[in-house]
Design a protein around this motif. Structure first.
Motif, PDB file in Angstrom:
ATOM      1  N   LEU A 107       0.832  -1.207   0.000  1.00 20.77           N
ATOM      2  CA  LEU A 107       0.000   0.000   0.000  1.00 20.77           C
ATOM      3  C   LEU A 107       0.863   1.253   0.000  1.00 20.77           C
ATOM      4  O   LEU A 107       0.502   2.260  -0.623  1.00 20.77           O
ATOM      5  N   LEU A 108       1.995   1.210   0.688  1.00 26.99           N
ATOM      6  CA  LEU A 108       2.905   2.360   0.693  1.00 26.99           C
ATOM      7  C   LEU A 108       3.489   2.597  -0.697  1.00 26.99           C
ATOM      8  O   LEU A 108       3.590   3.739  -1.164  1.00 26.99           O
ATOM      9  N   ILE A 109       3.860   1.511  -1.381  1.00 28.54           N
ATOM     10  CA  ILE A 109       4.385   1.641  -2.748  1.00 28.54           C
ATOM     11  C   ILE A 109       3.287   2.103  -3.696  1.00 28.54           C
ATOM     12  O   ILE A 109       3.528   2.915  -4.606  1.00 28.54           O
ATOM     13  N   ASN A 110       2.072   1.624  -3.494  1.00 30.53           N
ATOM     14  CA  ASN A 110       0.954   2.079  -4.313  1.00 30.53           C
ATOM     15  C   ASN A 110       0.787   3.594  -4.203  1.00 30.53           C
ATOM     16  O   ASN A 110       0.616   4.288  -5.213  1.00 30.53           O
ATOM     17  N   LYS A 111       0.862   4.103  -2.993  1.00 29.32           N
ATOM     18  CA  LYS A 111       0.759   5.557  -2.780  1.00 29.32           C
ATOM     19  C   LYS A 111       1.938   6.283  -3.412  1.00 29.32           C
ATOM     20  O   LYS A 111       1.773   7.323  -4.051  1.00 29.32           O
ATOM     21  N   HIS A 112       3.138   5.704  -3.258  1.00 31.17           N
ATOM     22  CA  HIS A 112       4.357   6.288  -3.817  1.00 31.17           C
ATOM     23  C   HIS A 112       4.265   6.403  -5.341  1.00 31.17           C
ATOM     24  O   HIS A 112       4.750   7.379  -5.928  1.00 31.17           O
ATOM     25  N   LEU A 113       3.609   5.432  -5.968  1.00 29.58           N
ATOM     26  CA  LEU A 113       3.494   5.402  -7.429  1.00 29.58           C
ATOM     27  C   LEU A 113       2.219   6.062  -7.941  1.00 29.58           C
ATOM     28  O   LEU A 113       1.942   6.013  -9.141  1.00 29.58           O
ATOM     29  N   GLY A 114       1.451   6.656  -7.049  1.00 30.52           N
ATOM     30  CA  GLY A 114       0.226   7.326  -7.478  1.00 30.52           C
ATOM     31  C   GLY A 114      -0.841   6.383  -7.980  1.00 30.52           C
ATOM     32  O   GLY A 114      -1.655   6.751  -8.829  1.00 30.52           O
ATOM     33  N   GLY A 115      -0.848   5.138  -7.472  1.00 23.35           N
ATOM     34  CA  GLY A 115      -1.897   4.189  -7.830  1.00 23.35           C
ATOM     35  C   GLY A 115      -1.778   3.581  -9.207  1.00 23.35           C
ATOM     36  O   GLY A 115      -2.768   3.072  -9.745  1.00 23.35           O
ATOM     37  N   ALA A 118      -2.684  -0.278  -8.781  1.00 26.00           N
ATOM     38  CA  ALA A 118      -3.482  -0.419  -7.563  1.00 26.00           C
ATOM     39  C   ALA A 118      -4.105  -1.808  -7.412  1.00 26.00           C
ATOM     40  O   ALA A 118      -4.249  -2.310  -6.289  1.00 26.00           O
ATOM     41  N   VAL A 119      -4.463  -2.440  -8.528  1.00 33.99           N
ATOM     42  CA  VAL A 119      -5.074  -3.776  -8.431  1.00 33.99           C
ATOM     43  C   VAL A 119      -4.068  -4.767  -7.853  1.00 33.99           C
ATOM     44  O   VAL A 119      -4.416  -5.619  -7.027  1.00 33.99           O
ATOM     45  N   TRP A 120      -2.806  -4.633  -8.249  1.00 39.99           N
ATOM     46  CA  TRP A 120      -1.764  -5.482  -7.657  1.00 39.99           C
ATOM     47  C   TRP A 120      -1.592  -5.147  -6.180  1.00 39.99           C
ATOM     48  O   TRP A 120      -1.383  -6.051  -5.344  1.00 39.99           O
ATOM     49  N   ALA A 121      -1.664  -3.874  -5.834  1.00 43.80           N
ATOM     50  CA  ALA A 121      -1.531  -3.472  -4.428  1.00 43.80           C
ATOM     51  C   ALA A 121      -2.619  -4.103  -3.570  1.00 43.80           C
ATOM     52  O   ALA A 121      -2.376  -4.474  -2.408  1.00 43.80           O
ATOM     53  N   VAL A 122      -3.804  -4.247  -4.116  1.00 44.35           N
ATOM     54  CA  VAL A 122      -4.901  -4.909  -3.397  1.00 44.35           C
ATOM     55  C   VAL A 122      -4.515  -6.353  -3.079  1.00 44.35           C
ATOM     56  O   VAL A 122      -4.762  -6.850  -1.973  1.00 44.35           O
ATOM     57  N   VAL A 123      -3.880  -7.033  -4.033  1.00 44.89           N
ATOM     58  CA  VAL A 123      -3.413  -8.411  -3.808  1.00 44.89           C
ATOM     59  C   VAL A 123      -2.429  -8.454  -2.636  1.00 44.89           C
ATOM     60  O   VAL A 123      -2.535  -9.300  -1.740  1.00 44.89           O
ATOM     61  N   GLY A 124      -1.459  -7.536  -2.631  1.00 44.89           N
ATOM     62  CA  GLY A 124      -0.471  -7.507  -1.563  1.00 44.89           C
ATOM     63  C   GLY A 124      -1.092  -7.242  -0.212  1.00 44.89           C
ATOM     64  O   GLY A 124      -0.720  -7.857   0.794  1.00 44.89           O
ATOM     65  N   ALA A 125      -2.072  -6.326  -0.167  1.00 44.17           N
ATOM     66  CA  ALA A 125      -2.732  -5.989   1.093  1.00 44.17           C
ATOM     67  C   ALA A 125      -3.562  -7.162   1.610  1.00 44.17           C
ATOM     68  O   ALA A 125      -3.532  -7.480   2.811  1.00 44.17           O
ATOM     69  N   TYR A 126      -4.293  -7.822   0.721  1.00 42.92           N
ATOM     70  CA  TYR A 126      -5.030  -9.012   1.143  1.00 42.92           C
ATOM     71  C   TYR A 126      -4.058 -10.078   1.666  1.00 42.92           C
ATOM     72  O   TYR A 126      -4.311 -10.721   2.692  1.00 42.92           O
ATOM     73  N   GLY A 127      -2.941 -10.260   0.977  1.00 42.44           N
ATOM     74  CA  GLY A 127      -1.973 -11.259   1.392  1.00 42.44           C
ATOM     75  C   GLY A 127      -1.387 -10.968   2.753  1.00 42.44           C
ATOM     76  O   GLY A 127      -1.051 -11.895   3.503  1.00 42.44           O
ATOM     77  N   ASP A 128      -1.284  -9.691   3.109  1.00 40.98           N
ATOM     78  CA  ASP A 128      -0.739  -9.304   4.413  1.00 40.98           C
ATOM     79  C   ASP A 128      -1.832  -9.213   5.469  1.00 40.98           C
ATOM     80  O   ASP A 128      -1.603  -8.654   6.545  1.00 40.98           O
ATOM     81  N   ASN A 129      -3.002  -9.749   5.168  1.00 44.45           N
ATOM     82  CA  ASN A 129      -4.148  -9.799   6.077  1.00 44.45           C
ATOM     83  C   ASN A 129      -4.686  -8.411   6.414  1.00 44.45           C
ATOM     84  O   ASN A 129      -5.277  -8.196   7.462  1.00 44.45           O
ATOM     85  N   MET A 130      -4.497  -7.459   5.516  1.00 43.93           N
ATOM     86  CA  MET A 130      -5.052  -6.114   5.668  1.00 43.93           C
ATOM     87  C   MET A 130      -6.378  -6.051   4.917  1.00 43.93           C
ATOM     88  O   MET A 130      -6.537  -5.282   3.958  1.00 43.93           O
ATOM     89  N   PHE A 131      -7.340  -6.855   5.328  1.00 46.19           N
ATOM     90  CA  PHE A 131      -8.566  -7.008   4.556  1.00 46.19           C
ATOM     91  C   PHE A 131      -9.333  -5.694   4.435  1.00 46.19           C
ATOM     92  O   PHE A 131      -9.820  -5.348   3.354  1.00 46.19           O
ATOM     93  N   ALA A 132      -9.467  -4.953   5.533  1.00 45.02           N
ATOM     94  CA  ALA A 132     -10.235  -3.708   5.493  1.00 45.02           C
ATOM     95  C   ALA A 132      -9.562  -2.687   4.572  1.00 45.02           C
ATOM     96  O   ALA A 132     -10.231  -2.023   3.770  1.00 45.02           O
ATOM     97  N   SER A 133      -8.247  -2.583   4.675  1.00 39.35           N
ATOM     98  CA  SER A 133      -7.508  -1.643   3.822  1.00 39.35           C
ATOM     99  C   SER A 133      -7.561  -2.077   2.364  1.00 39.35           C
ATOM    100  O   SER A 133      -7.676  -1.245   1.456  1.00 39.35           O
ATOM    101  N   ALA A 134      -7.470  -3.392   2.129  1.00 43.57           N
ATOM    102  CA  ALA A 134      -7.562  -3.915   0.763  1.00 43.57           C
ATOM    103  C   ALA A 134      -8.947  -3.652   0.182  1.00 43.57           C
ATOM    104  O   ALA A 134      -9.085  -3.242  -0.980  1.00 43.57           O
ATOM    105  N   ASP A 135      -9.990  -3.881   0.992  1.00 45.87           N
ATOM    106  CA  ASP A 135     -11.356  -3.624   0.535  1.00 45.87           C
ATOM    107  C   ASP A 135     -11.549  -2.149   0.184  1.00 45.87           C
ATOM    108  O   ASP A 135     -12.204  -1.815  -0.819  1.00 45.87           O
ATOM    109  N   ALA A 136     -10.969  -1.274   1.006  1.00 44.98           N
ATOM    110  CA  ALA A 136     -11.121   0.161   0.769  1.00 44.98           C
ATOM    111  C   ALA A 136     -10.476   0.572  -0.550  1.00 44.98           C
ATOM    112  O   ALA A 136     -11.060   1.346  -1.331  1.00 44.98           O
ATOM    113  N   LEU A 137      -9.279   0.053  -0.823  1.00 48.24           N
ATOM    114  CA  LEU A 137      -8.609   0.371  -2.078  1.00 48.24           C
ATOM    115  C   LEU A 137      -9.354  -0.247  -3.256  1.00 48.24           C
ATOM    116  O   LEU A 137      -9.497   0.381  -4.319  1.00 48.24           O
ATOM    117  N   ALA A 138      -9.833  -1.478  -3.079  1.00 48.59           N
ATOM    118  CA  ALA A 138     -10.598  -2.141  -4.145  1.00 48.59           C
ATOM    119  C   ALA A 138     -11.851  -1.339  -4.483  1.00 48.59           C
ATOM    120  O   ALA A 138     -12.217  -1.181  -5.655  1.00 48.59           O
TER     121      ALA A 138
END
Length: 320
Positions: A107-115, A118-138
């Protein structure tokens, strides 16, 4: 030679994937199993280092080799969300460090790259068990609920693949998995390609899950639950994702998964803070010599069997 240093779990792999899709660079990959985090020593031993990117590994655990690289005037870009300790200040050093328990390196890299990815970032966030944050970005980028379920599964599988005592425990070595994933423009392309790593990991995960069904907790209270796993490859592979699953099932409880190590004298420990109180896991684990991590999830590489009761007491008392 540029060196890309990254954790072998979903967050580390997907963080680097986003960065290299946005900024292609010929580099040497330095990674390992998820718990192999003292990675910068391997870079310091080389004399051809022209630059280093470090993703999703604790700065606190790599501070000495980091200073060595800075002193050698090697440009270093560092992005992470684990315990950082002292953050160096130098002209050749760039740090994106955020210890917020609701973020991760992807998610930090997603922000750094301006999104950009972002779809790949959602995968990383889900994988790190950040479900709420992943859902928000999705939600933000317009991914349907049906497609989110696939991204969640893919992130879980990539994360599952990182757990093991050695690379031999893993289905796909993390560096190779990164290379394979880079071939796909979108995560959804893996679903269409029957030869993709998604299907390899899906099969292995299903087999390991069959073993989990027979497990019962060795300790269970109102605030904490502990499982003990045998010294088997399947147990080492499933331990982290199993801990995440437990946390999602009982969000008010802390969870620990203790996996017996090869010599039968100690455990590898995965700790998950309660999802409704994502703090303290790093403090609990850092109280033991080989422990560390982040507020929501942390671990201990070698917990002697003789200190198991002390560990459970710390887990219980912290959240009581």
């Amino acid at each position: 030679m540029h060196y890309d240093v990254f954790n072998g779990d979903a967050d580390g792999i997907i963080a680097l994937l986003q960065l290299r899709k946005a900024e292609p660079k010929r580099s040497t990959l330095v990674t390992g199993v998820k718990r192999d985090i003292k990675l910068l020593d391997k870079v310091c031993a080389r004399h051809d280092v022209s630059g280093v990117t470090v993703l999703d590994v604790s700065m606190e655990k790599n501070i000495d080799p980091l200073y060595t690289l800075i002193d050698r005037d090697v440009p270093v870009f560092y992005c992470d969300h684990h315990r950082a300790g002292e953050v160096p200040q130098a002209d050749n050093f760039t740090a994106l460090i955020d210890l917020d328990p609701h973020t991760c390196t992807s998610l930090l890299i997603n922000k750094h790259l301006g999104g950009q990815f972002a779809v790949w970032a959602v995968v990383g966030a889900y994988g790190d068990n950040m479900f709420a944050s992943a859902d928000a970005l999705a939600e933000q980028v317009g991914i349907s609920s049906e497609k989110r379920e696939f991204l969640k599964e893919l992130g879980t599988l990539i994360n599952y693949n990182g757990y093991g005592a050695t690379l031999g425990d893993l289905h796909i070595e993390p560096a190779e998995l990164f290379v394979q994933l880079m071939q796909y423009s979108s995560p959804f392309d893996l679903l269409e390609d029957k030869a993709s790593p998604y299907y390899t990991l899906k099969e292995g995960y299903a087999e390991d899950l069959l073993q989990v069904d027979a497990l019962t907790a060795s300790y269970d209270s109102d605030v904490a639950k502990v499982f003990e796993l045998p010294c088997e490859p399947w147990a080492r592979r499933i331990s982290g994702v199993f801990g995440n699953s437990l946390a999602n099932q009982s969000p008010d409880k802390a969870h620990a998964v203790l996996t017996l190590n090869e010599k039968g004298q100690d455990y590898t420990v995965s700790v998950r803070a309660p999802l409704n109180n994502r703090t303290g896991a790093d403090e609990i684990c850092a109280a033991f010599p080989t422990g560390g991590g982040r507020k929501a999830a942390a671990g201990i590489n070698q917990l002697p069997i003789s200190t198991k009761a002390e560990f459970i007491h710390k887990l219980e008392s912290f959240y009581s």
